[in-house]
Structure formats: structure tokens, C-alpha cells
Design a protein around this motif. Structure first.
Motif, PDB file in Angstrom:
ATOM      1  N   GLN A   1       6.822  -2.968  -7.252  1.00 16.20           N
ATOM      2  CA  GLN A   1       7.358  -1.911  -7.362  1.00 16.20           C
ATOM      3  C   GLN A   1       8.751  -1.777  -8.366  1.00 16.20           C
ATOM      4  O   GLN A   1       9.035  -1.208  -9.069  1.00 16.20           O
ATOM      5  N   ARG A   2       9.552  -2.893  -7.837  1.00 18.51           N
ATOM      6  CA  ARG A   2      11.016  -3.033  -8.550  1.00 18.51           C
ATOM      7  C   ARG A   2      11.202  -4.380  -9.352  1.00 18.51           C
ATOM      8  O   ARG A   2      12.181  -4.554  -9.914  1.00 18.51           O
TER       9      ARG A   2
ATOM     10  N   ASP B   1       0.752  -1.307  -0.016  1.00 16.79           N
ATOM     11  CA  ASP B   1      -0.056   0.142  -0.127  1.00 16.79           C
ATOM     12  C   ASP B   1       0.734   1.243   0.041  1.00 16.79           C
ATOM     13  O   ASP B   1       0.531   2.193  -0.698  1.00 16.79           O
ATOM     14  N   PRO B   2       1.875   1.597   0.924  1.00 15.65           N
ATOM     15  CA  PRO B   2       2.527   2.605   0.748  1.00 15.65           C
ATOM     16  C   PRO B   2       3.409   3.144  -0.513  1.00 15.65           C
ATOM     17  O   PRO B   2       3.363   4.095  -1.008  1.00 15.65           O
ATOM     18  N   ASP B   3       3.696   1.995  -1.263  1.00 10.79           N
ATOM     19  CA  ASP B   3       4.577   2.326  -2.616  1.00 10.79           C
ATOM     20  C   ASP B   3       3.192   2.436  -3.641  1.00 10.79           C
ATOM     21  O   ASP B   3       3.546   3.395  -4.414  1.00 10.79           O
ATOM     22  N   PHE B   4       2.088   1.923  -3.562  1.00  6.15           N
ATOM     23  CA  PHE B   4       1.019   2.248  -4.692  1.00  6.15           C
ATOM     24  C   PHE B   4       0.295   3.443  -4.387  1.00  6.15           C
ATOM     25  O   PHE B   4       0.440   4.297  -5.184  1.00  6.15           O
ATOM     26  N   ASP B   5       0.333   3.982  -2.963  1.00  7.24           N
ATOM     27  CA  ASP B   5      -0.209   5.504  -2.856  1.00  7.24           C
ATOM     28  C   ASP B   5       0.628   6.421  -3.031  1.00  7.24           C
ATOM     29  O   ASP B   5       0.001   7.503  -3.422  1.00  7.24           O
ATOM     30  N   ALA B   6       1.918   6.067  -2.996  1.00  2.00           N
ATOM     31  CA  ALA B   6       2.803   7.099  -3.477  1.00  2.00           C
ATOM     32  C   ALA B   6       2.945   7.292  -5.131  1.00  2.00           C
ATOM     33  O   ALA B   6       3.432   8.381  -5.654  1.00  2.00           O
ATOM     34  N   ASP B   7       2.268   6.144  -5.777  1.00  2.00           N
ATOM     35  CA  ASP B   7       2.086   6.432  -7.425  1.00  2.00           C
ATOM     36  C   ASP B   7       1.140   5.522  -7.629  1.00  2.00           C
ATOM     37  O   ASP B   7       1.259   4.314  -8.145  1.00  2.00           O
ATOM     38  N   PRO B   8      -0.115   5.995  -7.686  1.00  3.59           N
ATOM     39  CA  PRO B   8      -1.392   5.161  -7.620  1.00  3.59           C
ATOM     40  C   PRO B   8      -1.892   5.069  -9.156  1.00  3.59           C
ATOM     41  O   PRO B   8      -2.777   5.621  -9.546  1.00  3.59           O
ATOM     42  N   PHE B   9      -1.014   4.361 -10.047  1.00  4.73           N
ATOM     43  CA  PHE B   9      -1.255   3.992 -11.157  1.00  4.73           C
ATOM     44  C   PHE B   9      -1.411   2.486 -11.422  1.00  4.73           C
ATOM     45  O   PHE B   9      -0.453   1.704 -10.720  1.00  4.73           O
ATOM     46  N   LEU B  10      -1.897   1.967 -12.524  1.00  3.07           N
ATOM     47  CA  LEU B  10      -2.023   0.689 -12.716  1.00  3.07           C
ATOM     48  C   LEU B  10      -1.510   0.096 -14.194  1.00  3.07           C
ATOM     49  O   LEU B  10      -1.911   1.075 -15.155  1.00  3.07           O
TER      50      LEU B  10
END
Length: 271
Positions: free
Chosen positions: A68-69, A30-39
Motif C-alpha cells: 500500500q505505502r 486483504d483489507p487494504d486491497f478490498d478498500a481499493d481493488p485495483f492492480l
């Protein structure tokens, strides 16, 4: 040397939008997605801690795992699923590699309607011809492969949307509809950030057929003719949608990499 269960961004990009596209699972925390909320187009999110739940959702289908990586979350899940007999790959470089690749579209998470029972639910007028088929094709191929569509009487679209939590489209006075000279297909391309050379070409064909502007693209007249013919073959709108999916798959591949091919009587022979 690439790992045997690795897929690169260009390889995945070629599959997205086609019937051969794998299931794409975003495992980002969640923290990684919330920082860059794209799919990535067609992807859904799933926690890496719920392996059994993911296997149930996949139902044996081939998949690509994205984090993320492209390191521990996606590689670990891919290895686990492959051990259990599921064809799984991880995206090399993860979402960072996808984000940095020119021409790789990313859908803003905020653009997606709230799911109903696990997938998006859409409602529009019955007896579809152009936009009301093209939009479901776009959604299933690029946004939500499990999306469901309700075709109802024009007067009941708003009421059905309200009672069932469905998202109305291609009717007057709603968000997902025509805007000026552009049709609903264009609206979805813009809101989902899916503009590309191939989809822009397809959008002009759809717009020309849907708004009787055959001057936009010569193929628009052909799309209208085939769409009218298909609509008269099916009483069930969902059967028509399934038949039309093949038509739009073919148009997309033509727009993407088939425009340079022509056809004529073989050289050196007379008609």
C-alpha cells in the motif's frame, strides 16, 4: 538518496508493456486491497506470509514488490528475496504513489476473468490475423503475462469455453468482442482501463487493419500486409503468436516514443 533496491513510479511505468518488464507482485493485505481493488498492469497478488510460494512463482525472475505505502511489506520482501539471490525491488511510495501519478493506469480487479490453474485462459477462433493476435499481446504485456490462449474451430469456441472454463473473445455474442465500430482490442482497452496516448494510437492501427478502414491510420495497411504474411508462414497458431509478439512490441514502442522519427535519403545526396 534512493535505496539500491527501490524503483520509482516513472521508472516502472516505462518498463510496463515491454518485454523488459519485471514480474510485479502486489503484497497488499486483504483489507487494504478490498478498500481499493485495483492492480498495476501485469501484477498478481500474493500473500507476504508465503515466501516459499512466491519464490516458486518467480522461478528466479526479477521482480518489483508493491504494497500500500511501499514500506514494511514490500521493503522486507525485497530484502529477503535479494538475500536469496533474486533481483527484487520495491515500488517507492507503493500503490498510493502509483494511484496519484498522472497517467499511471490501474486495472480494476473485477475486470479480470477468474484464473484457471493459476492464470487466465482465453479461447477464440483459429487462424488469427489481427484482433486475435493484438488482444493476446495486450493481455500478456499489460494484464496477465502468464495468460494462455486456445485457438479452435469457430464452431467450437463456445463449447471449449464451457468445458474448460476459458474466456471467449473476438467471436459474436460474447462480452470480449467488437462493439459497434470498435474492435475487440478497443473493448479490452476500455474494460481494463488501459487507455493511454500510445495504446490509443496502436488501437487505431489495429482497428483500421481489422475492419478494413485503412483511412484511420496509414500504418493499418502495413499491419494487415505483415499479418497476412505471417499467418501464411505458420501452421501452428501459437508459433505465429510468438512471432507476432515482436511485431506488436515494435508497434507499441513506435506509438509510444518513435513517431517523430522518419527516414529518407541522407541530405545532400541524390537518389
Amino acid at each position: 538518496m534512493a535505496a539500491p533496491n527501490e524503483i520509482t513510479v516513472p521508472q516502472l511505468l516505462r518498463l510496463i508493456g515491454t518485454p523488459q518488464a519485471p514480474v510485479i507482485v502486489d503484497l497488499s493485505i486483504d483489507p487494504d486491497f478490498d478498500a481499493d481493488p485495483f492492480l498495476i498492469p501485469g501484477a498478481f497478488r500474493h500473500p507476504h506470509t508465503d515466501v516459499a510460494g512466491l519464490k516458486a512463482r518467480l522461478a528466479g525472475r526479477a521482480c518489483v514488490l508493491v504494497c500500500q505505502r511501499g514500506i514494511k511489506l514490500s521493503q522486507g520482501m525485497a530484502a529477503w528475496l535479494r538475500n536469496d539471490g533474486i533481483a527484487a525491488e520495491y515500488l517507492a511510495g507503493g500503490m498510493y504513489a502509483w494511484r496519484d501519478h498522472a497517467g499511471a493506469p490501474r486495472i480494476p480487479a473485477k475486470a479480470l476473468p477468474e484464473p484457471v490453474d493459476g492464470s487466465t485462459l482465453w479461447v477464440t477462433r483459429h487462424r488469427p490475423k489481427i484482433d486475435r493476435i493484438a488482444c493476446p499481446w495486450l493481455i500478456r504485456r499489460f494484464v496477465d503475462p502468464q495468460a494462455r490462449f486456445l485457438y479452435v474451430s469457430p464452431s467450437e469456441v463456445a463449447g471449449v469455453a464451457d468445458r474448460y472454463g476459458a474466456t471467449p473473445f473476438d467471436v459474436e455474442g460474447v462480452f470480449w468482442s467488437h462493439r459497434g465500430a470498435l474492435c475487440t482490442f478497443d473493448t479490452m482497452l476500455d474494460e481494463f482501463a488501459l487507455r493511454s496516448e500510445a495504446l490509443d494510437i496502436l488501437s487505431r492501427v489495429v482497428r483500421g487493419a481489422d475492419t478494413n478502414r485503412h483511412d484511420l491510420m496509414p500504418e493499418a495497411a502495413g499491419l494487415l500486409a505483415i499479418s497476412v504474411g505471417l499467418s501464411r508462414q505458420f501452421r501452428n497458431d501459437h508459433d505465429q503468436l510468438e512471432a507476432d509478439m515482436v511485431l506488436y512490441d515494435a508497434l507499441y514502442r513506435w506509438a509510444r516514443d518513435g513517431q517523430g522519427e522518419g527516414h529518407d535519403w541522407p541530405a545532400g545526396q541524390k537518389a
